[in-house]
Design a protein around this motif. Structure first.
Motif, PDB file in Angstrom:
ATOM      1  N   SER A  50      14.008  63.024  -4.262  1.00  0.00           N
ATOM      2  CA  SER A  50      14.515  63.199  -5.620  1.00  0.00           C
ATOM      3  C   SER A  50      13.475  62.939  -6.690  1.00  0.00           C
ATOM      4  O   SER A  50      13.579  63.431  -7.810  1.00  0.00           O
ATOM      5  CB  SER A  50      15.689  62.236  -5.840  1.00  0.00           C
ATOM      6  N   GLY A  51      12.467  62.152  -6.352  1.00  0.00           N
ATOM      7  CA  GLY A  51      11.437  61.827  -7.333  1.00  0.00           C
ATOM      8  C   GLY A  51      11.823  60.724  -8.297  1.00  0.00           C
ATOM      9  O   GLY A  51      11.099  60.439  -9.242  1.00  0.00           O
ATOM     10  N   LYS A  52      12.967  60.087  -8.081  1.00  0.00           N
ATOM     11  CA  LYS A  52      13.407  59.017  -8.985  1.00  0.00           C
ATOM     12  C   LYS A  52      12.416  57.855  -9.027  1.00  0.00           C
ATOM     13  O   LYS A  52      12.289  57.161 -10.027  1.00  0.00           O
ATOM     14  CB  LYS A  52      14.792  58.517  -8.552  1.00  0.00           C
ATOM     15  N   LYS A  53      11.722  57.646  -7.920  1.00  0.00           N
ATOM     16  CA  LYS A  53      10.766  56.534  -7.852  1.00  0.00           C
ATOM     17  C   LYS A  53       9.320  56.984  -8.013  1.00  0.00           C
ATOM     18  O   LYS A  53       8.396  56.202  -7.833  1.00  0.00           O
ATOM     19  CB  LYS A  53      10.926  55.791  -6.523  1.00  0.00           C
ATOM     20  N   SER A  55       6.165  60.243  -7.503  1.00  0.00           N
ATOM     21  CA  SER A  55       5.693  61.223  -6.520  1.00  0.00           C
ATOM     22  C   SER A  55       4.565  60.641  -5.680  1.00  0.00           C
ATOM     23  O   SER A  55       3.762  59.836  -6.155  1.00  0.00           O
ATOM     24  CB  SER A  55       5.216  62.499  -7.212  1.00  0.00           C
ATOM     25  N   GLY A  81      13.713  58.007  -2.079  1.00  0.00           N
ATOM     26  CA  GLY A  81      13.751  58.288  -3.506  1.00  0.00           C
ATOM     27  C   GLY A  81      12.479  58.766  -4.135  1.00  0.00           C
ATOM     28  O   GLY A  81      12.388  58.932  -5.353  1.00  0.00           O
ATOM     29  N   TYR A  82      11.463  59.048  -3.319  1.00  0.00           N
ATOM     30  CA  TYR A  82      10.196  59.550  -3.850  1.00  0.00           C
ATOM     31  C   TYR A  82      10.129  61.066  -3.708  1.00  0.00           C
ATOM     32  O   TYR A  82      10.707  61.636  -2.782  1.00  0.00           O
ATOM     33  CB  TYR A  82       9.014  58.927  -3.098  1.00  0.00           C
ATOM     34  N   SER A  83       9.412  61.706  -4.628  1.00  0.00           N
ATOM     35  CA  SER A  83       9.095  63.116  -4.474  1.00  0.00           C
ATOM     36  C   SER A  83       7.803  63.178  -3.669  1.00  0.00           C
ATOM     37  O   SER A  83       6.795  62.588  -4.062  1.00  0.00           O
ATOM     38  CB  SER A  83       8.887  63.775  -5.846  1.00  0.00           C
ATOM     39  N   LYS A 333      20.498  60.363   3.898  1.00  0.00           N
ATOM     40  CA  LYS A 333      21.101  61.498   3.214  1.00  0.00           C
ATOM     41  C   LYS A 333      21.358  62.653   4.155  1.00  0.00           C
ATOM     42  O   LYS A 333      20.654  62.817   5.128  1.00  0.00           O
ATOM     43  CB  LYS A 333      20.177  61.951   2.063  1.00  0.00           C
TER      44      LYS A 333
END
Length: 333
Positions: A50-53, A55, A81-83, A333
């Protein structure tokens, strides 16, 4: 990648470090085919998360196992949570400086090999060759690695049980006939053997010289058909040679009717798998927690099976990685 040349190559390669990737943050890494013939390339379909944290760029060397590991890293970090994206770089001489610079954030590594690479880079190739810091003890090797890596802005994460080392295999029939289970057994048998390997086996300490010195194995010669190649394995299957040099994660040995003799006296250094990250960009507890879960689950036989799926069954590294992570319950997920 030839496993026998990995540690010696680490020492030699570090002494001729003249090139690094010019990209910043991985965004401008040259895109192209991610095979051994290309210097860099971003693998298609490798992005996840998701890239919330933030890339992260995962580096891979240009051989199957490294590509699979990079996909495992990318997907488990994407799930956290990383891209993520994966970039394939031809060799350690290119990707290690990029890891230091933060152009690449995370790389799957082999404890002994990266230790000796940095030993040569820090202390010079001649001194490193005379005073190696890696050993057959994984914990001791990682302790030395941390001393070399941390001043360079690198963080070494937990080391796993999965190990990719030189492995010497014989046919099952040859092993049964001569009651062989270990390399010590082969030495005690006094059987003259010809080894199917790369021609460098004749002089490398982890190959013929080591087999003679550590195990008393009577090496009659080297058949230069390459390290772990189909031709080398076929030569042993056909009885032209008696031993083949491959690796502990070679998933094709069984299909040739071959079995690995145990390195019971620990000739080989501890090339256990572990992640190495750029401390500034990827040195967070969250990154470590995600990758350490994978490291704890991954076994040598798992790696061999994953390599086999890509090399023999032509599956894509990203698909093999996803299936494995799901089977181990490592994706939420």
């Amino acid at each position: 990648m030839s496993k026998i040349s990995r540690i010696a190559g680490a020492v030699l390669g570090a002494s001729v470090l003249t090139v690094s990737l010019a990209a910043c943050g991985g965004d401008s890494l040259e895109k192209g085919k991610s095979d051994p013939g290309s210097s860099t390339g971003t693998d298609a379909g490798s992005g996840s998360g998701s890239g919330k944290k933030g890339s992260l760029v995962i580096g891979a060397a240009a051989f199957t196992e490294s590509k699979v590991l990079a996909q495992l890293y990318a997907q488990i970090l994407g799930d956290a949570g990383y891209s993520t994206s994966v970039t394939t770089v031809n060799n350690r001489e290119l990707y290690e400086p990029s890891l230091e610079k933060g152009e690449i954030d995370v790389v799957p590594e082999y404890a002994a090999t990266i230790t000796e690479f940095l030993n040569a880079k820090v202390n010079g190739a001649k001194k490193a060759e005379a005073n190696p810091l890696a050993s057959s003890d994984a914990a001791a090797t990682v302790a030395e690695l941390k001393k070399l890596a941390e001043p360079r802005g690198l963080k070494v994460l937990e080391v796993g049980e999965a190990v990719d080392q030189n492995a010497f295999a014989v046919t099952k029939e040859f092993a049964e006939k001569n009651n062989l289970k270990t390399l010590s057994d082969l030495g005690k048998s006094k059987i003259k053997v010809k080894i199917a390997a790369g021609d460098e086996c004749e002089v490398r300490p982890f190959c013929a010289p080591g087999l003679k010195k550590t195990y008393g194995i009577d090496v009659a010669g080297i058949d230069p058909k390459g390290v772990g190649t189909p031709q080398s394995k076929q030569a042993v299957k056909d009885g032209v040679d008696q031993v083949v040099l491959s690796s502990t994660t070679d998933g094709t040995l069984d299909s040739f009717g071959l079995v690995v003799l145990e390195d019971d006296k620990k000739l080989q250094n501890a090339d256990n798998l572990l992640p190495v990250v750029n401390a500034k960009d990827a040195g967070t507890p969250e990154v470590a927690a995600a990758l350490n879960k994978l490291t704890a689950a991954l076994t040598t036989s798992d790696l061999a099976a994953l390599n086999l799926k890509v090399d023999a069954e032509r599956a894509k590294p990203e698909d093999v990685a996803k299936e494995y992570l799901e089977s181990k319950g490592l994706l939420t997920k």
